[in-house]
Design an enzyme around this catalytic site. Structure first.
Site, short mmCIF file in Angstrom:
data_model
loop_
_atom_site.label_atom_id
_atom_site.label_comp_id
_atom_site.label_asym_id
_atom_site.label_seq_id
_atom_site.Cartn_x
_atom_site.Cartn_y
_atom_site.Cartn_z
N ASP A 72 0.97 -1.09 -0.20
CA ASP A 72 0.08 0.20 0.10
C ASP A 72 0.81 1.10 0.05
O ASP A 72 1.70 1.26 0.89
CB ASP A 72 -0.97 0.11 1.12
N THR A 73 0.52 2.08 -0.74
CA THR A 73 1.20 3.31 -0.70
C THR A 73 0.73 4.51 -0.48
O THR A 73 -0.59 4.84 -0.68
CB THR A 73 1.71 3.58 -2.37
#
Length: 189
Positions: A72-73
């Protein structure tokens, strides 16, 4: 060197993450599970990225003979989280905020393997030059950044024309810090 002994599942529909994993010379399949991406209040951006990545990995249960990779960014500007824009107006607002700014990109990565979960994050500081309204409109119309945290992709026009400098991993800004992931996979082999 990491020798792939087990099947790998990449739990991401991101074409950039798929491209980066292919670049590491790994064979993998794509498998997605629905996951609530909300997070507890009070977490800092690094913890948010790791928390969501962990939630994605836990959706696969205890993985024994398969390596499951999730990520997840998060884009953070002065501790404000800039997620994926819901529409054009939100994308415009995010790009205006990023114009002429320095912001941070955090990617949390989780590897679920052999009934254990291993997580880490990477941080890259991104320095952007100023965007005018015409450039913002051009970018949104031509690159449609609605599937990208912060409304931009470092690998496209935005990165080529408006990113002045990166401090840290380029692949982290793309959504998968490959060097750190490769090190972890070597340890697990």
């Amino acid at each position: 060197m990491f020798i792939q002994k087990y099947p790998i599942i990449l739990a991401s529909k991101s074409p950039r993450r798929q491209e980066l994993l292919k670049g590491l010379g790994l064979d993998f399949t794509i498998e997605l599970k629905e996951v609530d991406e909300s997070y507890p209040e009070g977490l800092n951006p690094a913890d948010i990225a790791v928390y969501i990545s962990n939630q994605k990995a836990l959706a696969f249960g205890a993985s024994k003979d398969t390596i499951v990779i999730t990520a997840d960014t998060i884009v953070a500007l002065h501790n404000e989280i800039l997620g994926k824009p819901k529409d054009k107006d939100e994308a415009v607002q995010m790009l205006r905020k990023l114009s002429g700014s320095t912001h941070q990109v955090y990617t949390g990565v989780t590897v679920n393997f052999n009934r254990s979960v291993y997580s880490f994050y990477d941080l890259t500081t991104v320095h952007c030059s100023t965007l005018n309204e015409e450039e913002i409109d051009f970018y949104i119309e031509n690159y449609k950044p609605f599937d990208k945290a912060g409304s931009y992709g470092v690998q496209d026009w935005f990165g080529l024309a408006k990113v002045e400098k990166l401090e840290g991993s380029y692949t982290n800004v793309m959504g998968l810090p490959t060097e750190k992931l490769y090190q972890l996979l070597q340890k697990l082999a």
